[in-house]
Design a protein around this motif. Structure first.
Motif, PDB file in Angstrom:
ATOM      1  N   LEU A   1       0.801  -1.183   0.086  1.00  0.00           N
ATOM      2  CA  LEU A   1       0.051  -0.085   0.071  1.00  0.00           C
ATOM      3  C   LEU A   1       0.908   1.225   0.146  1.00  0.00           C
ATOM      4  O   LEU A   1       0.434   2.171  -0.595  1.00  0.00           O
TER       5      LEU A   1
ATOM      6  N   PRO B   1      -7.913   0.564   4.533  1.00  0.00           N
ATOM      7  CA  PRO B   1      -7.256   1.559   5.416  1.00  0.00           C
ATOM      8  C   PRO B   1      -5.812   0.937   5.926  1.00  0.00           C
ATOM      9  O   PRO B   1      -5.796  -0.087   6.625  1.00  0.00           O
TER      10      PRO B   1
ATOM     11  N   THR C   1      -6.771  -2.577  17.661  1.00  0.00           N
ATOM     12  CA  THR C   1      -5.870  -3.971  17.642  1.00  0.00           C
ATOM     13  C   THR C   1      -5.211  -3.744  19.023  1.00  0.00           C
ATOM     14  O   THR C   1      -4.277  -4.653  19.676  1.00  0.00           O
TER      15      THR C   1
HETATM   16  N1  EPU Z   1      -0.814  -3.623   5.524  1.00  0.00           N
HETATM   17  C1  EPU Z   1      -0.799  -4.135   4.156  1.00  0.00           C
HETATM   18  N2  EPU Z   1       0.028  -3.530   3.218  1.00  0.00           N
HETATM   19  C2  EPU Z   1       0.643  -2.402   3.384  1.00  0.00           C
HETATM   20  C3  EPU Z   1       0.565  -1.950   4.757  1.00  0.00           C
HETATM   21  C4  EPU Z   1      -0.295  -2.807   5.700  1.00  0.00           C
HETATM   22  O1  EPU Z   1      -1.296  -5.489   3.932  1.00  0.00           O
HETATM   23  O2  EPU Z   1       1.423  -1.573   2.637  1.00  0.00           O
HETATM   24  C5  EPU Z   1      -1.436  -4.573   6.370  1.00  0.00           C
HETATM   25  C6  EPU Z   1      -0.558  -4.957   7.633  1.00  0.00           C
HETATM   26  O3  EPU Z   1       0.180  -6.106   7.084  1.00  0.00           O
HETATM   27  C7  EPU Z   1      -1.375  -5.355   8.757  1.00  0.00           C
HETATM   28  C8  EPU Z   1      -2.625  -4.231   8.508  1.00  0.00           C
HETATM   29  O4  EPU Z   1      -2.483  -3.934   6.898  1.00  0.00           O
HETATM   30  O5  EPU Z   1      -1.788  -6.551   8.852  1.00  0.00           O
HETATM   31  C9  EPU Z   1      -2.765  -3.130   9.360  1.00  0.00           C
HETATM   32  O6  EPU Z   1      -1.450  -2.224   8.976  1.00  0.00           O
HETATM   33  P1  EPU Z   1      -1.153  -0.870   9.241  1.00  0.00           P
HETATM   34  O7  EPU Z   1      -0.438  -0.063   8.082  1.00  0.00           O
HETATM   35  O8  EPU Z   1      -2.613  -0.185   9.545  1.00  0.00           O
HETATM   36  O9  EPU Z   1      -0.420  -0.706  10.465  1.00  0.00           O
HETATM   37  P2  EPU Z   1       1.036  -0.276  11.056  1.00  0.00           P
HETATM   38  O10 EPU Z   1       1.214   1.347  10.329  1.00  0.00           O
HETATM   39  O11 EPU Z   1       2.086  -1.128  10.509  1.00  0.00           O
HETATM   40  C10 EPU Z   1       0.288   1.077  13.043  1.00  0.00           C
HETATM   41  C11 EPU Z   1       0.830   0.899  14.603  1.00  0.00           C
HETATM   42  C12 EPU Z   1       0.706  -0.244  15.191  1.00  0.00           C
HETATM   43  C13 EPU Z   1      -1.114  -0.343  15.177  1.00  0.00           C
HETATM   44  C14 EPU Z   1      -1.299  -0.253  13.760  1.00  0.00           C
HETATM   45  C15 EPU Z   1      -3.015  -0.457  13.872  1.00  0.00           C
HETATM   46  C16 EPU Z   1       2.598   2.534  14.557  1.00  0.00           C
HETATM   47  C17 EPU Z   1       4.085   2.930  14.550  1.00  0.00           C
HETATM   48  N3  EPU Z   1       2.215   1.416  14.588  1.00  0.00           N
HETATM   49  O12 EPU Z   1       1.028   0.035  12.555  1.00  0.00           O
HETATM   50  O13 EPU Z   1       0.958  -0.029  16.472  1.00  0.00           O
HETATM   51  O14 EPU Z   1      -1.274  -1.716  15.642  1.00  0.00           O
HETATM   52  O15 EPU Z   1      -1.207   0.781  13.250  1.00  0.00           O
HETATM   53  O16 EPU Z   1      -3.509   0.330  14.393  1.00  0.00           O
HETATM   54  O17 EPU Z   1       1.982   3.456  14.238  1.00  0.00           O
HETATM   55  C18 EPU Z   1       1.808  -0.712  18.602  1.00  0.00           C
HETATM   56  O18 EPU Z   1       1.726   0.479  18.970  1.00  0.00           O
HETATM   57  O19 EPU Z   1       1.978  -1.847  19.352  1.00  0.00           O
HETATM   58  C19 EPU Z   1       1.427  -1.238  17.233  1.00  0.00           C
HETATM   59  C20 EPU Z   1       1.728  -2.467  16.824  1.00  0.00           C
END
Ligand code: EPU
Length: 455
Positions: free
Chosen positions: A133, A171, A313
């Motif tokens: 993404l 998202p 989550t």
């Molecule tokens: N995903 C895709 N493709 C992408 C990006 C994400 O398939 O290009 C999938 C991921 O594999 C995952 C899901 O989408 O299964 C959610 O990913 P997202 O990008 O929303 O999360 P993130 O940016 O990697 C942030 C927080 C996490 C939190 C998630 C969901 C930060 C630094 N991390 O991760 O926080 O769980 O959003 O809200 O902001 C934590 O703080 O302990 C933590 C894990």
């Protein structure tokens, strides 16, 4: 003190003490990290307030310094970032491997240099950390993207990125942040559709606006960005950490306590609070405080994690621990990460009755039986918090190994809980935050790399 001594630092929780009183929450990790990365886009220094003193922030700080930024702390929670001498668009793997949020650097580096080289996050204990993404957005903004030798390499085809249309298939917090970070200094207008609406994304957008960016629609599912040639320095305060606030409330509820969290944003926890009410918790709130009185728990509830405003989550693990203390059957379905139940095996060691159906990522909790203290190991930040919540409710002592994970996201958790009457101590008495924000040694935690970053 050698590295092994630090690795064996544990948290000892003596359960069965009802928590009561008030405690202040701290600044949000998941807003602070991208905002620190965003500061690279400014032409003059940025001063940030309410930066949490946690190890993830320390790693991000070292990353920014490795890229040539100058950082200084001016008192607790305040950090000034001067990006005027940025010298590199390549983020070193030695630091990135400790912090999945390092990927937030791609957008700013593309904006500043027209090129970014950042190691791919790969997987982590929570599951796959895909980047498709992010890549989709960079391409839509006129970048060529490739993967080589473990790095994502993105290069603007023209001198500057150009505005474009980005429609996300789902998202993503990280991809929304990166697209926003790249679009603010692109040439022309960008429309981002089906974006993440998490409060931390909104905080990042507000910060960018304060730096002179033209962004609208954040907080909804479509964000429109009109690129500007440059952004300026600013003074900005990070929002409250809703996950820390939620963890503190759940800690109180698990002990049938009466806990007030101050300096938080109740609206950011709306669904979590509604779920607590369903269990019989009396929840009241004001502009910046939440009180949870849990003397009369009536039963459990059903949780489905989902992008904001759905159930977060990151509160799933501590919520599940609380549900173990509620009479009756509860269910928790995880839809964001594909491997976020590994800590349940540790809860089972404390006597919790939880069955996980791997095929549909759902946990069935038979709550109400007393938990008993046990030695357990935290596999990631929020799982560590879950074990603390369970330990507070359990009879006897729980010793939690893997405290370095908790310290990545919670600033002195044991002190916040002790202020509420909890009996929680670091076993060795070593605090990870004894040194000022600027000089704290994160390299003392090699196991972060061994198990991979989780945030
Ligand atoms: N995903 C895709 N493709 C992408 C990006 C994400 O398939 O290009 C999938 C991921 O594999 C995952 C899901 O989408 O299964 C959610 O990913 P997202 O990008 O929303 O999360 P993130 O940016 O990697 C942030 C927080 C996490 C939190 C998630 C969901 C930060 C630094 N991390 O991760 O926080 O769980 O959003 O809200 O902001 C934590 O703080 O302990 C933590 C894990």
């Amino acid at each position: 003190m050698n590295v092994l001594d630090r690795l064996e630092t544990t948290l000892r929780v003596r359960g069965g003490h009802r928590l009561s009183g008030s405690v202040e929450t701290h600044g949000a990790k998941n807003a602070a990290l991208p905002i620190m990365a965003a500061a690279l886009l400014a032409k003059s220094p940025v001063t940030l307030h309410r930066i949490p003193n946690i190890t993830d922030v320390s790693v991000m700080r070292q990353l920014l310094e490795a890229l040539g930024a100058r950082l200084r702390s001016e008192g607790p929670g305040t950090l000034t970032i001067d990006p005027s001498n940025l010298s590199s668009y390549r983020a070193p793997y030695t630091l990135v491997r400790k912090l999945a949020a390092s990927f937030d650097l791609v957008g700013p580096l593309l904006g500043v240099f027209g090129r970014a080289e950042v190691p791919l996050p790969g997987g982590c204990v929570l599951g796959t950390r895909a980047t498709d993404l992010h890549e989709h957005a960079f391409r839509a903004l006129g970048a060529e993207v490739s993967n080589a030798h473990g790095y994502l390499i993105a290069t603007a085809v023209a001198r500057r990125l150009r505005g474009g249309e980005v429609a996300f298939r789902q998202p993503s917090v990280g991809a929304t942040k990166n697209a926003l970070l790249a679009a603010v200094v692109a040439d022309g207008t960008t429309t981002l559709r089906n974006v993440a609406m998490e409060p931390e994304v909104v905080d990042l957008a507000n910060f960018l606006v304060a730096m002179g960016a033209r962004v609208r629609g954040h907080g909804g599912d479509t964000i429109v960005v009109e690129g500007v040639p440059e952004l300026h320095g600013v003074e900005y305060e990070i929002i409250a950490d809703r996950i820390v606030s939620g963890t503190l409330l759940l800690s109180g509820c698990a002990t049938r306590g009466d806990v007030t969290v101050e300096r938080c944003v109740p609206e950011h926890l709306a669904l979590t609070l509604a779920k607590l009410s369903e269990c019989g918790v009396k929840v009241t709130s004001g502009t910046d405080w939440i009180r949870a009185e849990a003397e009369r728990i009536t039963g459990g509830t059903d949780i489905l994690t989902a992008p904001h405003p759905g159930f977060p989550t990151d509160l799933q693990p501590p919520m599940l621990s609380f549900l173990c203390t509620c009479p009756g059957i509860s269910t928790v379905e995880e839809t964001i990460f594909n491997a976020r139940f590994s800590y349940v095996n540790e809860l089972a060691r404390m006597g919790a009755d939880v069955r996980v159906a791997i095929e549909n990522n759902t946990a069935l909790i038979k709550g109400g039986a007393p938990l008993s203290g046990a030695p357990v190991e935290a596999p990631d930040i929020r799982a560590g918090a879950a074990l603390v919540v369970a330990g507070l409710a359990a009879q006897g002592e729980t010793e939690i190994i893997g405290l370095e994970y908790v310290d990545r996201g919670y600033e002195r958790l044991e002190e916040m809980l002790s202020a509420l009457g909890g009996q929680v101590q670091r076993s060795s008495g070593i605090s990870p935050v004894v040194e000022p924000l600027g000089t704290f040694e994160t390299t003392a935690y090699p196991s972060l790399a061994a198990r991979g970053p989780s945030a």
